[in-house]
Design an enzyme around this catalytic site. Structure first.
Site, PDB file in Angstrom:
ATOM      1  N   LEU A  70       0.608  -1.139  -0.051  1.00  0.00           N
ATOM      2  CA  LEU A  70      -0.050  -0.109   0.006  1.00  0.00           C
ATOM      3  C   LEU A  70       0.717   1.276   0.019  1.00  0.00           C
ATOM      4  CD1 LEU A  70      -3.138  -0.294   2.150  1.00  0.00           C
ATOM      5  CD2 LEU A  70      -3.096  -0.296  -0.121  1.00  0.00           C
ATOM      6  N   ALA A 127      -3.282  -4.211  -3.930  1.00  0.00           N
ATOM      7  CA  ALA A 127      -1.804  -4.222  -4.302  1.00  0.00           C
ATOM      8  C   ALA A 127      -0.972  -5.204  -3.672  1.00  0.00           C
ATOM      9  CB  ALA A 127      -1.305  -2.597  -4.014  1.00  0.00           C
ATOM     10  N   LYS A 178     -14.596  -3.458   7.448  1.00  0.00           N
ATOM     11  CA  LYS A 178     -13.668  -4.217   6.844  1.00  0.00           C
ATOM     12  C   LYS A 178     -12.822  -5.319   7.321  1.00  0.00           C
ATOM     13  CE  LYS A 178      -9.911  -4.325   3.614  1.00  0.00           C
ATOM     14  NZ  LYS A 178      -8.944  -3.367   3.549  1.00  0.00           N
TER      15      LYS A 178
END
Ligand code: KPL
Length: 299
Positions: free
Chosen positions: A15, A130, A186
């Site tokens: 990140l 990512a 999340k």
């Protein structure tokens, strides 16, 4: 466009590199890692194109870093368990009121930073995907959305400003006055996905196959009521839909915890499963699935 501020990003992982590769195009940016590293970064865009991006990659100990303007904000992109020590080290190099933006997973570091850091602490919840490639590469596996806010909703203007710069850099970012809800949602997603894919060394999409599918559903059945007991509002379509939509959207991803296990690094087990077990203890409720998951997950 507004005058560009200076930001630092602490943490040279996936990140950190992703945010650096994009933000360096719109503001003055330094990516700070444990080791000074060769510039440029190789940014593999979701379109498949590769860009060489000139990013200033340095360490906190590098004198040259301190000849530039002080940072207006520091993005914390370290792993959750490495964040407190990184922030302690950072404190010697920045104004104590410097705003921080925490990108950490889970819900453990955010309240601790909010209590202990003298300046504003913003938190982000992002669905950008990512992974790192070698010493200088980052693959932007999937575009997502980033929400920014702070635990007490005390810094809405700062959070909007931060979202503005993220948008300028090509991200989809919004201020969220209810970031705590977003972080717990999340966390529920990470708890249902990361430990299983790390243990069985599979990609997210393989969770759709048995026996994993049943395991995911059993975990969600335990997490939903637990979070509601903590005052977290369920997602509009329900907990199962929330998690399964992410599994489908990130089917080809190797989740961050799997990347950690494959690289022999410590995992974010405590940050992700720890807050759920603490909630179960507070509510005196039995969560055998989460307990087994915790014990079976590499630390
Ligand atoms: O956030 C993630 C992670 O890898 O940590 C998910 C949503 C599981 C995507 O891989």
């Amino acid at each position: 466009m507004r005058p560009s501020p200076t930001w630092w990003i602490l943490g040279d992982g996936a990140l950190g590199r992703l945010f650096a590769a994009r933000l360096t195009t719109t503001l003055s940016l330094h990516l700070i890692g444990r080791r000074a590293a060769a510039s440029p970064l190789r940014y593999h865009a979701p379109s498949g194109e590769t860009h060489e991006v000139d990013v200033a990659r340095t360490t906190l100990a590098t004198q040259a870093l301190h000849t530039y303007a002080r940072p207006a904000l520091v993005v914390l992109a370290t792993k959750s368990h490495a964040t407190l020590s990184a922030v302690e080290e950072l404190a010697a190099h920045v104004d104590p009121q410097t705003p921080l933006l925490s990108l950490q997973n889970g819900f453990s570091i955010q309240p601790r930073l909010t209590e202990t850091w003298a300046g504003p602490v913003l938190c982000a919840s992002t669905t950008e995907g990512a992974y790192v490639e070698g010493d200088a590469g980052v693959v932007h596996a999937g575009t997502g959305t980033t929400w920014v806010g702070d635990i007490h909703n005390a810094w809405p203007t700062l959070a909007r400003d931060c979202a503005y710069w993220l948008n300028q850099a090509g991200f989809s970012a919004y201020h969220d006055a209810a970031i705590v809800q977003r972080l717990w949602h999340k966390l529920a997603i990470n708890a249902a996905i990361n430990p299983l894919v790390a243990r069985y060394r599979i990609r997210n999409g393989q969770l759709r196959d048995q026996p994993f599918r049943r395991m995911v559903d059993t975990i969600i059945d335990e997490i939903g009521p637990l979070l509601e007991g903590e005052g977290i509002i369920p997602p509009p379509a329900g907990w199962h839909t929330l998690v399964w939509e992410v599994i489908v959207a990130t089917a080809n991803n190797r989740a961050s915890m799997l990347q950690d296990v494959l690289a022999g690094r410590p995992t974010e087990r405590e940050a992700i499963l720890g807050p759920l077990l603490a909630a179960a203890k507070r509510q005196r409720c039995s969560t055998p699935t989460l307990e087994t998951l915790y014990h079976d997950t590499p630390s």
